[in-house]
Design a protein around this motif. Structure first.
Motif, PDB file in Angstrom:
ATOM      1  N   TRP A 174       0.831  -1.201   0.000  1.00  0.00           N
ATOM      2  CA  TRP A 174       0.000   0.000   0.000  1.00  0.00           C
ATOM      3  C   TRP A 174       0.868   1.254   0.000  1.00  0.00           C
ATOM      4  O   TRP A 174       0.572   2.226  -0.702  1.00  0.00           O
ATOM      5  N   GLN A 175       1.944   1.212   0.775  1.00  0.00           N
ATOM      6  CA  GLN A 175       2.858   2.353   0.815  1.00  0.00           C
ATOM      7  C   GLN A 175       3.494   2.590  -0.553  1.00  0.00           C
ATOM      8  O   GLN A 175       3.617   3.740  -1.010  1.00  0.00           O
ATOM      9  N   ARG A 176       3.897   1.502  -1.216  1.00  0.00           N
ATOM     10  CA  ARG A 176       4.494   1.643  -2.542  1.00  0.00           C
ATOM     11  C   ARG A 176       3.479   2.211  -3.531  1.00  0.00           C
ATOM     12  O   ARG A 176       3.807   3.088  -4.340  1.00  0.00           O
ATOM     13  N   ALA A 177       2.254   1.707  -3.467  1.00  0.00           N
ATOM     14  CA  ALA A 177       1.228   2.158  -4.411  1.00  0.00           C
ATOM     15  C   ALA A 177       0.919   3.633  -4.239  1.00  0.00           C
ATOM     16  O   ALA A 177       0.617   4.346  -5.212  1.00  0.00           O
ATOM     17  N   ASN A 178       0.976   4.097  -3.017  1.00  0.00           N
ATOM     18  CA  ASN A 178       0.635   5.496  -2.741  1.00  0.00           C
ATOM     19  C   ASN A 178       1.862   6.389  -2.605  1.00  0.00           C
ATOM     20  O   ASN A 178       1.726   7.592  -2.338  1.00  0.00           O
ATOM     21  N   GLY A 179       3.040   5.798  -2.803  1.00  0.00           N
ATOM     22  CA  GLY A 179       4.276   6.548  -2.663  1.00  0.00           C
ATOM     23  C   GLY A 179       4.349   7.802  -3.516  1.00  0.00           C
ATOM     24  O   GLY A 179       4.706   8.879  -3.013  1.00  0.00           O
ATOM     25  N   PRO A 180       4.050   7.727  -4.829  1.00  0.00           N
ATOM     26  CA  PRO A 180       4.153   8.935  -5.656  1.00  0.00           C
ATOM     27  C   PRO A 180       3.279  10.083  -5.161  1.00  0.00           C
ATOM     28  O   PRO A 180       3.699  11.244  -5.167  1.00  0.00           O
ATOM     29  N   GLY A 184       4.797  13.594  -3.674  1.00  0.00           N
ATOM     30  CA  GLY A 184       4.400  14.872  -4.253  1.00  0.00           C
ATOM     31  C   GLY A 184       3.865  15.839  -3.215  1.00  0.00           C
ATOM     32  O   GLY A 184       4.175  17.037  -3.236  1.00  0.00           O
ATOM     33  N   MET A 185       3.061  15.322  -2.289  1.00  0.00           N
ATOM     34  CA  MET A 185       2.499  16.182  -1.245  1.00  0.00           C
ATOM     35  C   MET A 185       3.586  16.693  -0.303  1.00  0.00           C
ATOM     36  O   MET A 185       3.587  17.857   0.099  1.00  0.00           O
ATOM     37  N   LEU A 186       4.540  15.820   0.036  1.00  0.00           N
ATOM     38  CA  LEU A 186       5.617  16.241   0.933  1.00  0.00           C
ATOM     39  C   LEU A 186       6.516  17.272   0.259  1.00  0.00           C
ATOM     40  O   LEU A 186       7.072  18.156   0.931  1.00  0.00           O
ATOM     41  N   LYS A 196       9.669  14.754   7.961  1.00  0.00           N
ATOM     42  CA  LYS A 196      10.732  14.227   8.815  1.00  0.00           C
ATOM     43  C   LYS A 196      10.380  12.834   9.314  1.00  0.00           C
ATOM     44  O   LYS A 196      11.229  11.931   9.341  1.00  0.00           O
ATOM     45  N   ALA A 197       9.110  12.635   9.704  1.00  0.00           N
ATOM     46  CA  ALA A 197       8.690  11.320  10.198  1.00  0.00           C
ATOM     47  C   ALA A 197       8.815  10.261   9.116  1.00  0.00           C
ATOM     48  O   ALA A 197       9.273   9.138   9.373  1.00  0.00           O
ATOM     49  N   VAL A 198       8.418  10.602   7.885  1.00  0.00           N
ATOM     50  CA  VAL A 198       8.475   9.642   6.778  1.00  0.00           C
ATOM     51  C   VAL A 198       9.908   9.268   6.444  1.00  0.00           C
ATOM     52  O   VAL A 198      10.237   8.099   6.214  1.00  0.00           O
ATOM     53  N   HIS A 199      10.789  10.258   6.413  1.00  0.00           N
ATOM     54  CA  HIS A 199      12.165  10.003   5.991  1.00  0.00           C
ATOM     55  C   HIS A 199      13.041   9.431   7.107  1.00  0.00           C
ATOM     56  O   HIS A 199      13.951   8.638   6.850  1.00  0.00           O
ATOM     57  N   ASP A 200      12.783   9.840   8.347  1.00  0.00           N
ATOM     58  CA  ASP A 200      13.677   9.464   9.443  1.00  0.00           C
ATOM     59  C   ASP A 200      13.095   8.409  10.374  1.00  0.00           C
ATOM     60  O   ASP A 200      13.836   7.808  11.168  1.00  0.00           O
TER      61      ASP A 200
END
Length: 230
Positions: A174-180, A184-186, A196-200
């Motif tokens: 699900w994360q991969r499917a919604n990754g783009p 884009g939003m980030l 920061k939460a997503v990347h770290d």
């Protein structure tokens, strides 16, 4: 009169009792969720007439109460740990394990308390863990706080499991499917804390997440038990 106070009718040639009725209802719910449970379906499962069930249980709500209480028997440990923190920890993890075995339980947690003998015994065990360590109101609030966390965490986990089955996508898929879309939003810069939460942040499994959050809640209870109110 509650469902537990209602006497059972006399036995008949074809054996039937509340224990068999509740076991059949739980089996149906385990297979198809609460929507799969009705007095008619339970009667069919037992090869009995629906009207016979009314002698034991008159409403679906009463049946659900009995089902929840039966599962509460799975939550009670054989022995109550002596340490209050371990006692509440064991009850929390056993509640989660029971909900994973019976996912429909998540839909019935968090409402009015279970008044059956097993439900009352679980409540007694939670309160008894804090007996002598705090005044009555503090003990009640502490138990409510831990229970609220456990209920919310379980519902979140079960909702994710149901979403996986409904979509056929694991959490990672699900994360991969919604990754783009998320990327884009980030990239807009409107969500710096989320970025920061997503990347770290570190991904952990559901059990680790549950255990970590529980320990933080127990830390808060411990602080209230050992120190003055803030």
């Amino acid at each position: 009169m509650t469902v537990w106070d209602r006497p059972e009718p006399p036995s008949r040639p074809v054996p039937l009792d509340r224990e068999r009725i509740v076991a059949a209802a739980i089996a149906l719910a385990d297979e198809g969720g609460l929507e799969a449970v009705s007095l008619r379906k339970v009667a069919a499962r037992l090869n009995a007439g629906q009207m016979r069930l009314y002698g034991y249980i008159s409403t679906k709500d009463g049946l659900l109460d009995l089902m929840v209480d039966e599962v509460h028997a799975e939550i009670l440990p054989v022995e109550q740990p002596g340490d209050w923190r371990e006692a509440l920890r064991v009850l929390a993890h056993r509640t989660r394990q029971a909900a994973l075995r019976h996912e429909w339980l998540a839909d019935l947690l968090g409402g009015r308390p279970s008044l059956g003998p097993n439900g009352l015994a679980v409540t007694e065990a939670r309160l008894a863990a804090l007996d002598g360590l705090a005044d009555t109101d503090t003990a009640i609030r502490a138990v409510e706080t831990v229970s609220a966390y456990v209920t919310g965490a379980i519902r979140h986990e079960i909702a994710n499991l149901r979403a996986e089955r409904a979509t056929g996508l694991s959490e990672r898929d699900w994360q991969r499917a919604n990754g783009p879309h998320v990327t884009g939003m980030l990239a807009t810069g409107r969500f710096p804390a989320l970025t920061k939460a997503v990347h770290d942040g570190t991904d952990v499994d559901a059990e680790t997440s549950f255990a970590t959050g529980l320990e933080w809640v127990l830390d808060a209870v411990a602080a209230r038990l050992t120190g003055p109110p803030a």
